[in-house]
Design an enzyme around this catalytic site. Structure first.
Site, mmCIF file in Angstrom:
data_model
loop_
_atom_site.group_PDB
_atom_site.id
_atom_site.type_symbol
_atom_site.label_atom_id
_atom_site.label_comp_id
_atom_site.label_asym_id
_atom_site.label_seq_id
_atom_site.Cartn_x
_atom_site.Cartn_y
_atom_site.Cartn_z
ATOM 1 C CD1 TRP A 10 42.625 13.990 43.584
ATOM 2 C CD2 TRP A 10 42.858 12.764 45.442
ATOM 3 N NE1 TRP A 10 43.931 14.098 43.984
ATOM 4 C CE2 TRP A 10 44.102 13.359 45.124
ATOM 5 C CE3 TRP A 10 42.761 11.965 46.571
ATOM 6 C CZ2 TRP A 10 45.232 13.155 45.903
ATOM 7 C CZ3 TRP A 10 43.886 11.782 47.351
ATOM 8 C CH2 TRP A 10 45.109 12.357 47.024
ATOM 9 C CB SER B 160 32.747 11.628 53.473
ATOM 10 O OG SER B 160 32.713 12.410 52.300
ATOM 11 N N GLY C 98 37.966 16.425 52.302
ATOM 12 C CA GLY C 98 38.948 15.565 51.654
ATOM 13 C C GLY C 98 40.114 15.173 52.531
ATOM 14 C CE LYS D 276 31.210 12.448 49.495
ATOM 15 N NZ LYS D 276 31.436 13.382 48.348
ATOM 16 C CB SER D 277 35.557 5.729 48.543
ATOM 17 O OG SER D 277 34.640 5.047 49.365
ATOM 18 N N GLY D 278 36.608 9.019 47.619
ATOM 19 C CA GLY D 278 37.649 9.685 46.845
ATOM 20 C C GLY D 278 37.420 9.614 45.351
ATOM 21 N NE ARG E 243 37.875 9.369 52.962
ATOM 22 C CZ ARG E 243 37.236 10.536 52.890
ATOM 23 N NH1 ARG E 243 36.110 10.622 52.197
ATOM 24 N NH2 ARG E 243 37.708 11.607 53.507
ATOM 25 C CE1 TYR F 161 40.428 10.557 49.244
ATOM 26 C CE2 TYR F 161 41.027 10.611 51.571
ATOM 27 C CZ TYR F 161 40.635 11.265 50.415
ATOM 28 O OH TYR F 161 40.443 12.624 50.437
ATOM 29 C CG HIS G 104 29.222 4.946 43.233
ATOM 30 N ND1 HIS G 104 30.538 5.145 43.570
ATOM 31 C CD2 HIS G 104 28.642 6.185 43.246
ATOM 32 C CE1 HIS G 104 30.755 6.434 43.762
ATOM 33 N NE2 HIS G 104 29.626 7.080 43.581
#
Length: 623
Positions: A369, A462, A591, A364-366, A454, A523, A432
């Protein structure tokens, strides 16, 4: 508080609809706390829920076996669903030759097609089912131990197919299954308590070993009546076992059938992947009230772990998981069991190449994307020119399918080392894993690592939403409890600050080397100045944008293609699923920067800011 109305309780949990005879018997039996229902009752040496016991008694009294009958017997969570599907398809292959057009398994759950004697047919206290219309050979199933089978089954020439499974896998699957069926508002069974019960023989139809031995001994005495199979053998060589099964029940495959691929068709029809993705098995319910989607999704499975992982897990610190029941601390970081399997396999077998690119993040750190951006970037000149007319792979594939995780997608299977020879250079992977747990070949090679971090407050919010969306059992983790765990460093990939610092330090060290190895991204910078960061990323990866590309608007096209709005609204990301069972839409929530302001109190904000500053500021890192 008034008791819950009986009609609100699913049938599989009801204890009131039993005969007086059953009630009188129960009053005399040993009793234990149940895994799922309130009570287990010991009858003829084995433990039963109340509803099952009613069915056992009725079945013993009324069921008349025919010599042509076939009875599938298992302990719960030993592969029953699969064996039902295989045997039904085998016996009815001439009746339903077009297996992928009009076969009943495409629209009906295997438990509907092959009913349990004690749970489906003889479970009503006042009714004796009329089985005259059931065509021969009649196919039934049961979890009843051999000692409790109806006398007509033992005395007849009917065939018994018994399937057993490794006790460790059986236990883990049973633990997940019973927790999933518990009613909302009731607590789940802990792994430790359930394990003690299982080892004491107190489980559905347990003791496990006595159930298996009952049929094992009879199979030695009556090999023409009882065929004993092992789940592990079925998994390793299903076509061989299926042919043996066909011979045993008296309907062997002809040479013509084998040449025409009928065996492969049956195996494909009855495969885990096919059955689990059918609409009836995703959304349907059995008559008992149990959901048809009884298969635990892969991201929660713990029964496919190797022996060395099981041995390791038994020595590691544990804590309560956010969406799995237990997480384990290895090399100072917390992992779910499936990730730990992939981590060890990856460390042992992955051979990095100097041209490889590895995207490293915390959950959940981007990640999604970054995967989309990097995939589009490195493939723009060769395989996939940037186009917005739906020809690009990102229009039909989730970014996680295009950039696989080493530990979750490639090295997660316990006995399989993936063949990566088909990956074109530069190979693009993701992870990860913290830096300390990366394979040595990654550290020793000249491969490139792109690390994205992030703000911890947004990461936490998130992760909290994401984890709650993955929970199999009812009820969400409270914000307060999850926040407490996050602040103590107990989350997947945590501690948050140690994960970041491990790559931050390496990125500083790589600045002193002839070739920069680690590019460290934030992020927030990526969101505020995406084109600038993308161009820097292209430089780092050795594929800079030419002036012509910039003039033609290629940078903007990549950003538009990979934008949150575009990716989120694609059909594949609205309705698709990852092989792990996670819905693609789970990767697209908001996001945005600063969503934590909508959730965290001032005290929470101050607490987390202080923790992160104390942990990271001495290393020159600030958010």
């Amino acid at each position: 508080m008034s008791s819950q109305p009986n009609n609100a309780i699913p049938k599989y949990l009801q204890e009131s609809e039993v005969s007086q005879e059953c009630k009188d018997l129960i009053a005399t039996l040993p009793i234990e706390k149940g895994w799922l229902a309130n009570h287990l009752h010991q009858y003829q040496g084995f433990w039963h829920i109340t509803r099952q016991l009613q069915g056992v008694l009725s079945c013993q009294k009324h069921f008349n076996a025919l010599n042509s009958d076939i009875l599938i017997v298992t302990t719960p969570k030993s592969g029953t669903t699969w064996l039902k599907a295989l045997t039904f398809a085998l016996l009815n292959r001439h009746k339903y030759p077009k297996m992928f057009q009009n076969h009943p398994l495409l629209t009906k759950n295997p438990h509907f097609l092959v009913p349990f004697l004690e749970l489906d047919l003889y479970n009503d206290k006042d009714l004796v089912p009329n089985l005259n219309s059931t065509p021969s050979p009649r196919l039934f199933s049961t979890h009843i131990p051999y000692v409790s089978l109806p006398k007509s089954v033992i005395d007849s020439d009917c065939k018994i197919l018994y399937l057993c499974r490794n006790p460790k896998d059986t236990f883990i699957s049973l633990w997940h299954f019973t927790n999933k069926l518990k009613m909302e508002g009731t607590s789940t069974n802990s792994l430790e308590d359930s394990f003690k019960k299982f080892c004491n023989g107190v489980s559905l139809c347990g003791p496990f070993w006595d159930h298996v031995l009952g049929y094992w001994k009879e199979s030695l005495e009556q090999p023409k009546k009882i065929m004993l199979m092992r789940y592990e053998e079925m998994k390793k060589n299903p076509s061989f076992v299926l042919k043996e099964l066909a011979r045993f029940v008296g309907c062997p495959f002809s040479k013509e059938e084998e040449d025409e691929g009928v065996i492969d068709d049956i195996l494909k029809l009855c495969s885990f992947k096919n059955l689990s993705n059918l609409e009836v098995n995703k959304k349907g319910k059995l008559s008992s009230g149990q959901p048809s989607s009884i298969i635990v999704p892969k991201y929660l499975q713990e029964d496919e772990l190797s022996e060395d992982v099981r041995d390791l897990i038994s020595t590691l610190p544990t804590d309560k998981g956010w969406f799995v029941n237990t997480i384990y601390q290895y090399n100072g970081f917390w992992h779910v069991p499936r990730q730990l399997q992939g981590l060890l396999n990856c460390q042992k077998h992955f051979q990095a190449q100097d041209t490889d690119i590895l995207l490293a993040t915390q959950p959940k750190s981007g990640t999604t994307w970054l995967k989309a951006l990097t995939f589009s970037l490195i493939n723009r000149k060769t395989k996939y020119p940037i186009t917005l007319n739906h020809d690009h792979p990102l229009f039909s594939n989730n970014p996680h399918a295009l950039v696989p995780f080493l530990e979750f997608d490639l090295f997660h299977v316990k006995d399989v080392v993936p063949d990566l020879s088909s990956f074109s250079s530069p190979r693009l992977f993701a992870t990860h894993l913290p830096y300390v747990s990366l394979p040595e070949s990654v550290k020793d090679s000249d491969c490139k690592i792109v690390y994205l971090c992030r703000d911890p407050k947004d990461t936490f919010i998130s992760l909290w939403h994401f984890s709650n969306s993955l929970r199999l059992f009812k009820g969400a983790n409270s914000l307060k409890d999850s926040f407490d765990q996050f602040c103590r460093g107990i989350n997947v990939g945590g501690p948050f600050w140690d994960h970041i610092l491990s790559y931050w330090k390496e990125s500083l060290l790589s600045l002193e080397k002839p070739k920069k190895k680690v590019m460290f991204l934030r992020y927030e910078e990526l969101k505020m100045n995406t084109s600038f960061v993308l161009k820097n990323l292209a430089e780092f990866l050795g594929c800079p944008f030419s002036k012509e590309e910039e003039d033609e608007g290629l940078v903007d096209d990549i950003l538009k293609l990979c934008s949150f709005e575009n990716l989120k609204n694609l059909e594949v990301n609205k309705n698709g699923k990852r092989p792990s069972g996670i819905a693609n839409k789970a990767y697209f929530r908001r996001g945005e920067i600063g969503d934590w302001k909508n959730h965290l109190t001032h005290e929470m904000i101050d607490q987390l800011n202080t923790i992160v500053e104390n942990k990271m500021a001495i290393f020159g890192f600030k958010f």
